[in-house]
Design a protein around this motif. Structure first.
Motif, mmCIF file in Angstrom:
data_model
loop_
_atom_site.group_PDB
_atom_site.id
_atom_site.type_symbol
_atom_site.label_atom_id
_atom_site.label_comp_id
_atom_site.label_asym_id
_atom_site.label_seq_id
_atom_site.Cartn_x
_atom_site.Cartn_y
_atom_site.Cartn_z
ATOM 1 N N THR A 56 -4.264 3.164 -3.737
ATOM 2 C CA THR A 56 -3.077 3.142 -4.434
ATOM 3 C C THR A 56 -2.086 2.143 -3.808
ATOM 4 O OG1 THR A 56 -3.452 5.536 -4.472
ATOM 5 C CG2 THR A 56 -1.204 4.780 -4.876
ATOM 6 N N PHE A 57 -1.449 1.736 -5.008
ATOM 7 C CA PHE A 57 -0.541 0.501 -4.769
ATOM 8 C C PHE A 57 0.828 0.598 -5.350
ATOM 9 C CE2 PHE A 57 -4.538 -1.177 -5.105
ATOM 10 C CZ PHE A 57 -4.855 -2.176 -3.682
ATOM 11 N N ILE A 58 1.851 0.461 -4.481
ATOM 12 C CA ILE A 58 3.256 0.083 -4.977
ATOM 13 C C ILE A 58 3.611 -0.980 -5.236
ATOM 14 C CG2 ILE A 58 5.704 0.847 -4.537
ATOM 15 C CD1 ILE A 58 4.538 2.747 -2.196
ATOM 16 N N VAL A 59 4.185 -1.348 -6.536
ATOM 17 C CA VAL A 59 4.357 -2.663 -7.100
ATOM 18 C C VAL A 59 6.209 -2.662 -7.547
ATOM 19 C CG1 VAL A 59 4.107 -4.352 -8.860
ATOM 20 C CG2 VAL A 59 2.442 -2.769 -8.209
ATOM 21 N N GLN A 60 6.767 -3.553 -6.601
ATOM 22 C CA GLN A 60 8.204 -3.543 -6.812
ATOM 23 C C GLN A 60 8.602 -5.046 -7.602
ATOM 24 O OE1 GLN A 60 9.621 -3.573 -2.794
ATOM 25 N NE2 GLN A 60 9.338 -1.317 -2.568
ATOM 26 N N ILE A 61 9.122 -4.981 -8.787
ATOM 27 C CA ILE A 61 9.486 -5.954 -9.499
ATOM 28 C C ILE A 61 11.138 -6.237 -9.392
ATOM 29 C CG2 ILE A 61 9.343 -7.286 -11.787
ATOM 30 C CD1 ILE A 61 6.717 -5.670 -12.240
ATOM 31 N N ASN A 62 11.591 -7.309 -9.090
ATOM 32 C CA ASN A 62 13.035 -7.638 -9.054
ATOM 33 C C ASN A 62 13.627 -8.708 -9.544
ATOM 34 O OD1 ASN A 62 13.453 -5.248 -7.336
ATOM 35 N ND2 ASN A 62 12.675 -6.236 -5.635
ATOM 36 N N PHE A 63 14.600 -8.581 -10.418
ATOM 37 C CA PHE A 63 15.018 -9.912 -11.109
ATOM 38 C C PHE A 63 15.588 -10.944 -9.981
ATOM 39 C CE2 PHE A 63 18.772 -12.294 -12.567
ATOM 40 C CZ PHE A 63 18.150 -13.134 -13.730
ATOM 41 N N ASP A 72 -2.537 -6.237 -13.913
ATOM 42 C CA ASP A 72 -2.877 -6.095 -15.152
ATOM 43 C C ASP A 72 -2.893 -4.368 -15.124
ATOM 44 O OD1 ASP A 72 -3.613 -8.588 -15.778
ATOM 45 O OD2 ASP A 72 -5.547 -8.280 -14.998
ATOM 46 N N LYS A 73 -3.087 -3.804 -14.361
ATOM 47 C CA LYS A 73 -2.885 -2.088 -14.177
ATOM 48 C C LYS A 73 -1.624 -1.511 -14.504
ATOM 49 C CE LYS A 73 -5.261 1.675 -13.701
ATOM 50 N NZ LYS A 73 -6.493 2.083 -14.409
ATOM 51 N N VAL A 74 -0.462 -2.437 -14.046
ATOM 52 C CA VAL A 74 0.832 -1.906 -14.340
ATOM 53 C C VAL A 74 1.182 -2.358 -15.752
ATOM 54 C CG1 VAL A 74 3.127 -2.978 -13.848
ATOM 55 C CG2 VAL A 74 1.830 -2.601 -11.944
ATOM 56 N N TYR A 119 0.864 -1.153 0.060
ATOM 57 C CA TYR A 119 -0.067 0.032 -0.117
ATOM 58 C C TYR A 119 1.046 1.325 0.124
ATOM 59 C CZ TYR A 119 -3.782 -3.174 1.169
ATOM 60 O OH TYR A 119 -4.685 -4.091 1.269
ATOM 61 N N GLU A 120 0.281 2.559 -0.208
ATOM 62 C CA GLU A 120 1.251 3.511 -0.395
ATOM 63 C C GLU A 120 1.825 4.096 0.875
ATOM 64 O OE1 GLU A 120 -1.206 7.064 -1.380
ATOM 65 O OE2 GLU A 120 -2.944 6.318 -0.461
ATOM 66 N N ASP A 121 1.265 3.473 2.336
ATOM 67 C CA ASP A 121 1.975 3.894 3.400
ATOM 68 C C ASP A 121 2.853 2.837 3.782
ATOM 69 O OD1 ASP A 121 0.341 1.509 3.866
ATOM 70 O OD2 ASP A 121 -0.710 2.444 5.277
ATOM 71 N N GLY A 122 3.297 1.703 2.821
ATOM 72 C CA GLY A 122 4.178 0.802 3.138
ATOM 73 C C GLY A 122 3.744 -0.486 3.509
ATOM 74 N N PHE A 136 6.647 0.803 -9.495
ATOM 75 C CA PHE A 136 5.513 1.306 -10.107
ATOM 76 C C PHE A 136 4.654 1.836 -9.255
ATOM 77 C CE2 PHE A 136 7.184 -1.700 -13.491
ATOM 78 C CZ PHE A 136 7.642 -0.820 -14.398
ATOM 79 N N THR A 137 3.703 2.855 -9.387
ATOM 80 C CA THR A 137 2.593 3.113 -8.593
ATOM 81 C C THR A 137 1.354 3.231 -9.481
ATOM 82 O OG1 THR A 137 3.934 4.514 -7.204
ATOM 83 C CG2 THR A 137 1.673 4.884 -7.062
ATOM 84 N N VAL A 138 0.436 2.438 -9.062
ATOM 85 C CA VAL A 138 -0.889 2.691 -9.791
ATOM 86 C C VAL A 138 -1.995 2.409 -8.784
ATOM 87 C CG1 VAL A 138 0.132 0.630 -11.409
ATOM 88 C CG2 VAL A 138 -1.108 -0.234 -9.223
ATOM 89 N N VAL A 139 -3.145 3.180 -9.422
ATOM 90 C CA VAL A 139 -4.442 3.130 -8.574
ATOM 91 C C VAL A 139 -5.528 2.482 -9.259
ATOM 92 C CG1 VAL A 139 -5.996 5.184 -8.060
ATOM 93 C CG2 VAL A 139 -3.783 5.545 -7.993
#
Length: 729
Positions: free
Chosen positions: A176-183, A100-102, A83-86, A136-139
């Motif tokens: 609002t969501f924060i999405v972290q994508i790491n190899f 899907d939104k990302v 979430y946007e507050d971590g 990324f940040t998506v709503v």
């Protein structure tokens, strides 16, 4: 250093210092031990294909897969949703919407790449993303299922009223969501080719897992319910009524498999249980077999409704049920904020939920006034909705244990003839439209529409030996014991009959059973007692009926019987069956045989006697090659044959212990005699943990020890030279 007295004279002499281990100018060389390679664990090589029997072509539910891009790479990325507050996102089902939104919002940043997301913490692409780390940040506009906060209820326009908005901590209907994508890793597609050659590696298993994840994501985009690799469409034609508000939902299982003929797509029919969609009140009436809403047990209703999703009329908004109101709709109060014209501030007014919907929302309520409300809010801030406005959403899994009748109904309605099954599978492949899946196309995968043909063989049915050395031949896969005697009949003595059925002539049953037993060569005594159930007990709970039957039985028997025949009230799957078996086997250790009150002909009674004879230690028949004896590998040297399996509780019974069962042959060189061992173990554990059970340094109380001792005693004090194990997977 200690001194010593070498000659025992009492004069002590000091030892000289030890010589140096190495000269001062020598540097020790570390000796490296050769690394021992672990022996490769490969399956036993197949000696060849079958040669006996009649060769026939068979169609299998495998569809050949051609792969043209074996040089590519799958890239594995770990996914974290915040979430946007971590705070980490823990809600299920949100991940796919967020990803899907990302993809929609940041397609250019991802180089337009398609990806496969497993719904949790893994994402896979074909080829690399531009960066090893992305954020990324998506709503999302509808992630909260349009849920209002506080005691308010949705208004007729599908949005909250003014005072509702003031109480909201976030903008209405968005999050609002924060999405972290790491190899994380690379997986070569070449690993699939290696697996097809028989070289199974961790990479090949991962590559096949990626392909299966692509199938899952493809089904999710079609709106399917996903249960591992089984997919279920929201089509009423696939629903079958099992009773109690539960439906069987037909779908299909789909996964990629490596075979001797190459890569294939395995498709099979699958069935899961779902809640009956539609008005909540209709479901509850069916679930409790009630006459009307006013005779419902609301404690049970609260338990069965918790966490189910509903849509609310007339707004069509979706909510998750958190409970029920403590009072009926006409009596349940909640605070409503009103703007007073003469003052600028708001003043709370308590009104009933019924009053609010009827007078302020102008919604007619026909019967909800005298029933509890559905609560879709939080414990401290409930949101109440009248029952008749709530409709259960489709494709919600029913995970509680089925009743015996529901289970029997499911088995009956899931049966399909081969041609019908083939039609269903062909239709499933066609409607899945895998050829339109971009990720499968990028892998160079194409799937045949034809069932894979393989060669099969029809083996000759085994010949049996029965009593008096007579032969018994199978016809159409069945053996008929009419006019045949048993190899070793066991005497039926000290037995009794209990009758739960109102329509069974139990006296005639006993006479017919005595006659059939005599014809089979089974010595049988007259029953010690025949107990008829009091008809007033027929509507009592099953456990009560069983207890009452034992209360009536015990005074009529001086000692515990060796065997009890139980006539069930209806069919075998009735509610009495489980409690009766548990009472006899677990509490008293009495051998029991249950039977249905229908079909009381000689054929049925003969089959019944075969079961009874086996349970009492008798032997019905032998294989002809066992009678000789001439069983390959088995007859030459003492051989013990074991069968093993583990049974688990039904879905929703996660706290029910699993049951491990092992059968082992005895009386070598026979293989038709065996003993059984049963143990409970931790729920959902597939490995049998009681084969060896160390009690002390010198004592083992495991199943294998029991089986070996029994084999030794029953086989003329011979130990097995070889053991053959059949493990059901």
């Amino acid at each position: 250093m200690d001194s010593v007295d070498p000659d025992g004279s009492g004069l002590q002499e000091a030892l000289p210092p030890p010589p140096p281990v190495l000269p001062p100018d020598v540097v020790p060389v570390k000796l490296e031990e050769p690394v021992k390679k672990k022996p490769a664990r490969l399956p036993m090589a197949r000696r060849g294909t079958g040669t006996k029997g009649q060769k026939i072509p068979l169609l299998t539910n495998h569809f050949k897969v051609n792969v043209t891009n074996m040089e590519g790479q799958f890239y594995h990325y770990s996914v974290a949703l915040l979430y946007e507050d971590g705070r980490p996102v823990e809600a299920k089902g949100v991940g796919r919407k967020v990803l899907d939104k990302v993809q929609q919002t940041y397609s250019s940043e991802l180089s337009g790449k398609e990806f496969a997301y497993d719904g949790e913490k893994s994402l896979f692409t074909i080829g690399q993303l531009p960066l090893n780390k992305h954020e990324f940040t998506v709503v999302l506009e509808e992630v909260t299922s349009a849920r209002n906060n506080g005691n308010a209820s949705p208004d007729a326009q599908g949005s909250p009223n003014d005072t509702d908005r003031k109480r909201m901590r976030r903008p209405y209907n968005s999050k609002t969501f924060i999405v972290q994508i790491n190899f994380a890793a690379k997986i070569p597609m070449q690993a699939i080719a290696s697996a097809l050659k028989g070289v199974e590696t961790e990479s090949s298993q991962e590559a096949l897992r990626v392909l299966d994840i692509i199938l899952r994501q493809h089904a999710a985009k079609q709106g399917c319910l996903l249960v591992r690799q089984s997919f279920f469409h929201n089509d009423p034609k696939n629903f079958v009524d099992l009773g109690g508000g539960v439906l069987g939902c037909r779908g299909f299982h789909s996964s990629f498999r490596t075979t001797q003929g190459g890569l294939s797509l395995n498709i099979d029919v699958s069935t899961t249980m779902i809640i009956q969609p539609g008005p909540v009140v209709d479901f509850l009436i069916k679930n409790q077999n009630a006459r009307d809403p006013f005779s419902l047990d609301w404690v049970k209703a609260k338990r069965v409704l918790k966490n189910l999703r509903i849509k609310v009329s007339p707004t069509n908004q979706e909510y998750k049920i958190t409970g029920l109101s403590e009072r009926n709709c006409k009596d349940q109060l909640y605070a409503l904020q009103f703007q007073l014209k003469q003052k600028g501030d708001a003043e709370p007014l308590e009104i009933t939920v019924y009053d609010y919907f009827v007078n302020h929302r102008n919604i007619e309520l026909r019967y909800s006034g005298d029933l509890p409300c559905i609560n879709v809010g939080k414990p401290k801030r409930p949101t109440y909705i009248p029952l008749e406005l709530c409709t259960l959403v489709s494709l919600q899994r029913y995970t509680k244990a089925l009743t015996n009748l529901q289970r029997a109904s499911l088995v009956e309605k899931s049966r399909q003839k081969p041609q019908e099954r083939m039609g269903v599978l062909s239709h499933s492949l066609k409607t899945s439209r895998y050829d339109e899946e971009p990720l499968l196309r990028s892998c160079g995968l194409s799937i045949s529409n034809s069932f894979t043909q393989v060669d099969g063989r029809v083996l000759q049915a085994p010949k049996l030996k029965v009593g008096n050395g007579d032969d018994l031949f199978a016809r159409n896969g069945r053996w008929n014991f009419n006019n045949k005697k048993l190899v070793q009949p066991s005497k039926i003595e000290r037995w009794a009959v209990v009758n739960f059925s109102a329509r069974c002539d139990v006296r005639r049953l006993v006479n017919d059973l005595l006659r059939c037993a005599e014809a089979k060569g089974i010595p049988i005594e007259d029953p010690l007692a025949v107990i008829e159930e009091n008809r007033q007990m027929s509507r009592a709970p099953a456990i009560v009926r069983v207890e009452k039957m034992f209360e009536e039985l015990q005074p009529k028997l001086r000692d515990a019987p060796k065997f009890l025949l139980c006539v069930l009230p209806e069919r075998k799957n009735c509610d009495v069956y489980g409690p009766w078996k548990r009472k006899n086997l677990a509490e008293f250790g009495i051998v029991t045989q249950c039977m249905a009150p229908q079909k009381l002909n000689d054929q049925y009674l003969t089959n019944l006697l075969l079961k009874i004879n086996a349970k009492l230690g008798g032997l019905n028949s032998l294989l002809s090659i066992e009678h000789s004896p001439s069983i390959p590998m088995v007859s030459k040297v003492p051989t013990m044959i074991l069968g093993m399996d583990v049974s688990h509780g039904s879905p929703g019974q996660s706290d029910i212990p699993s049951i491990a069962a092992v059968v082992s042959s005895r009386h070598w060189p026979l293989i038709s005699r065996y003993r059984a061992s049963v143990r409970t173990q931790s729920p959902r554990v597939e490995m049998i943990d009681s084969l060896y059970k160390r009690v002390s340094d010198t004592k083992d109380d495991g199943i294998m020890r029991e089986a070996l001792l029994d084999f030794y005693v029953s086989s003329g004090k011979r130990k097995p030279d070889q053991i053959i194990i059949f493990r059901y997977a």
